[in-house]
Design a protein around this motif. Structure first.
Motif, PDB file in Angstrom:
ATOM      1  N   SER A  22      13.100  11.906   4.875  1.00  0.00           N
ATOM      2  CA  SER A  22      11.749  12.481   4.873  1.00  0.00           C
ATOM      3  C   SER A  22      10.878  11.996   3.718  1.00  0.00           C
ATOM      4  O   SER A  22       9.657  12.159   3.766  1.00  0.00           O
ATOM      5  CB  SER A  22      11.845  14.003   4.837  1.00  0.00           C
ATOM      6  N   VAL A  23      11.457  11.386   2.692  1.00  0.00           N
ATOM      7  CA  VAL A  23      10.641  10.883   1.586  1.00  0.00           C
ATOM      8  C   VAL A  23       9.871   9.626   1.960  1.00  0.00           C
ATOM      9  O   VAL A  23       9.008   9.177   1.200  1.00  0.00           O
ATOM     10  CB  VAL A  23      11.471  10.616   0.301  1.00  0.00           C
ATOM     11  N   PHE A  24      10.158   9.065   3.133  1.00  0.00           N
ATOM     12  CA  PHE A  24       9.427   7.898   3.629  1.00  0.00           C
ATOM     13  C   PHE A  24       8.496   8.341   4.747  1.00  0.00           C
ATOM     14  O   PHE A  24       8.955   8.830   5.783  1.00  0.00           O
ATOM     15  CB  PHE A  24      10.387   6.829   4.155  1.00  0.00           C
ATOM     16  N   SER A  25       7.207   8.182   4.534  1.00  0.00           N
ATOM     17  CA  SER A  25       6.236   8.517   5.582  1.00  0.00           C
ATOM     18  C   SER A  25       4.939   7.768   5.301  1.00  0.00           C
ATOM     19  O   SER A  25       4.773   7.162   4.232  1.00  0.00           O
ATOM     20  CB  SER A  25       5.971  10.034   5.620  1.00  0.00           C
ATOM     21  N   GLY A  39      -3.326  -1.203  -3.094  1.00  0.00           N
ATOM     22  CA  GLY A  39      -3.157  -0.758  -1.717  1.00  0.00           C
ATOM     23  C   GLY A  39      -4.482  -0.336  -1.127  1.00  0.00           C
ATOM     24  O   GLY A  39      -5.518  -0.465  -1.758  1.00  0.00           O
ATOM     25  N   PRO A  40      -4.493   0.120   0.085  1.00  0.00           N
ATOM     26  CA  PRO A  40      -3.331   0.506   0.897  1.00  0.00           C
ATOM     27  C   PRO A  40      -2.657  -0.686   1.586  1.00  0.00           C
ATOM     28  O   PRO A  40      -3.281  -1.701   1.854  1.00  0.00           O
ATOM     29  CB  PRO A  40      -3.930   1.461   1.936  1.00  0.00           C
ATOM     30  N   TYR A  41      -1.357  -0.490   1.850  1.00  0.00           N
ATOM     31  CA  TYR A  41      -0.521  -1.479   2.497  1.00  0.00           C
ATOM     32  C   TYR A  41       0.200  -0.843   3.687  1.00  0.00           C
ATOM     33  O   TYR A  41       0.167   0.373   3.862  1.00  0.00           O
ATOM     34  CB  TYR A  41       0.535  -2.011   1.521  1.00  0.00           C
ATOM     35  N   ASN A  42       0.858  -1.696   4.452  1.00  0.00           N
ATOM     36  CA  ASN A  42       1.756  -1.244   5.512  1.00  0.00           C
ATOM     37  C   ASN A  42       3.146  -1.794   5.230  1.00  0.00           C
ATOM     38  O   ASN A  42       3.281  -2.893   4.679  1.00  0.00           O
ATOM     39  CB  ASN A  42       1.297  -1.737   6.889  1.00  0.00           C
ATOM     40  N   LEU A  61       5.255   2.262   8.284  1.00  0.00           N
ATOM     41  CA  LEU A  61       4.661   3.171   7.313  1.00  0.00           C
ATOM     42  C   LEU A  61       3.269   2.639   6.998  1.00  0.00           C
ATOM     43  O   LEU A  61       3.124   1.488   6.577  1.00  0.00           O
ATOM     44  CB  LEU A  61       5.494   3.241   6.036  1.00  0.00           C
ATOM     45  N   SER A  62       2.245   3.457   7.207  1.00  0.00           N
ATOM     46  CA  SER A  62       0.849   3.034   7.023  1.00  0.00           C
ATOM     47  C   SER A  62       0.218   3.725   5.825  1.00  0.00           C
ATOM     48  O   SER A  62       0.676   4.780   5.384  1.00  0.00           O
ATOM     49  CB  SER A  62       0.036   3.374   8.273  1.00  0.00           C
ATOM     50  N   ASN A  63      -0.860   3.114   5.327  1.00  0.00           N
ATOM     51  CA  ASN A  63      -1.655   3.697   4.247  1.00  0.00           C
ATOM     52  C   ASN A  63      -0.794   3.957   3.008  1.00  0.00           C
ATOM     53  O   ASN A  63      -0.925   4.971   2.330  1.00  0.00           O
ATOM     54  CB  ASN A  63      -2.351   4.977   4.717  1.00  0.00           C
ATOM     55  N   VAL A  64       0.080   3.015   2.704  1.00  0.00           N
ATOM     56  CA  VAL A  64       1.000   3.116   1.565  1.00  0.00           C
ATOM     57  C   VAL A  64       0.319   2.560   0.315  1.00  0.00           C
ATOM     58  O   VAL A  64      -0.326   1.514   0.367  1.00  0.00           O
ATOM     59  CB  VAL A  64       2.293   2.316   1.850  1.00  0.00           C
ATOM     60  N   LEU A  65       0.464   3.273  -0.790  1.00  0.00           N
ATOM     61  CA  LEU A  65      -0.073   2.802  -2.065  1.00  0.00           C
ATOM     62  C   LEU A  65       1.067   2.408  -3.003  1.00  0.00           C
ATOM     63  O   LEU A  65       2.189   2.887  -2.866  1.00  0.00           O
ATOM     64  CB  LEU A  65      -0.904   3.896  -2.741  1.00  0.00           C
ATOM     65  N   ASN A  70       9.500  -5.520   5.847  1.00  0.00           N
ATOM     66  CA  ASN A  70       8.390  -6.399   5.498  1.00  0.00           C
ATOM     67  C   ASN A  70       7.235  -5.536   5.003  1.00  0.00           C
ATOM     68  O   ASN A  70       6.917  -4.514   5.604  1.00  0.00           O
ATOM     69  CB  ASN A  70       7.954  -7.224   6.718  1.00  0.00           C
ATOM     70  N   ALA A  71       6.616  -5.961   3.893  1.00  0.00           N
ATOM     71  CA  ALA A  71       5.470  -5.242   3.341  1.00  0.00           C
ATOM     72  C   ALA A  71       4.272  -6.176   3.276  1.00  0.00           C
ATOM     73  O   ALA A  71       4.417  -7.358   2.953  1.00  0.00           O
ATOM     74  CB  ALA A  71       5.798  -4.717   1.948  1.00  0.00           C
TER      75      ALA A  71
END
Length: 196
Positions: free
Chosen positions: A23-26, A81-84, A95-99, A52-53
């Protein structure tokens, strides 16, 4: 009837299990900057998992062990970011909108626990909540559970990480929130808060 059962067993063995992540990954999460962050989870035993990032578009791989567990180390750049981020065993989890920024674990009893609204009600709490629009601050609220043994996953509120907004900050730790707001205003670095 026997042919149907055999066909069902055969077809089910062809179905790929999609990667499952803790759950810590979203979406909306923050990864620690300038380090190798671990991404782990489960899939079918022996499967190759590719991560892949979009910050470097390189692919990192790991092979799931006999229990289906895998872990990939992913190098992170300086904040931004943001990154995917995509995690795939043939079936992609995105995972979307990752900083990328600084991640803080905020844990403690009443002083850390007191939310902006609720039992403590900080000074001017209604206005503070109304003004809490900080998309570069991300919040992850762990559900408080007691366990006498190690758990594979944590329960979290709100489906995982959320951008700091009036909708999500009211029940969050006021100490953690004001700490993150101060740092983010001074440095511009995205801040991830894990309240547990």
């Amino acid at each position: 009837k026997g042919s149907f059962i055999l066909a069902s067993i055969f077809l089910s063995s062809l179905v790929q299990a999609k990667v499952t992540l803790p759950s810590v990954f979203s979406d909306n999460m923050v990864f620690q900057q300038k380090t190798n962050v671990a991404i782990w989870g489960n899939t079918d035993a022996g499967k190759i998992v590719k991560v892949n990032a979009t910050w470097n578009n390189k692919t990192y791989t790991a092979k799931a062990d006999s229990d289906g567990k895998f872990k990939v180390l992913l190098p992170t750049p300086s904040y931004g970011g943001p990154y995917n981020v995509s995690i795939s065993d043939g079936d992609v989890t995105k995972l979307s909108n990752v900083l990328i920024g600084d991640v803080w674990v905020c844990s403690g009893q009443s002083n850390m626990e007191m939310p902006l609204a609720g039992w403590g009600k900080i000074n001017n709490y209604e206005q503070e909540i109304k003004d809490a629009n900080y998309p570069k601050i991300r919040l992850l609220q762990a559900v408080h559970v007691t366990s006498n043994s190690l758990l594979d996953d944590a329960k979290v509120d709100n489906g995982g990480w959320q951008e700091c907004s009036p909708q999500y900050v009211a029940g969050f730790s006021s100490v953690a929130y004001f700490f993150a707001r101060e740092i983010n205003k001074k440095t511009g670095i995205p801040i991830g808060l894990i309240h547990t």
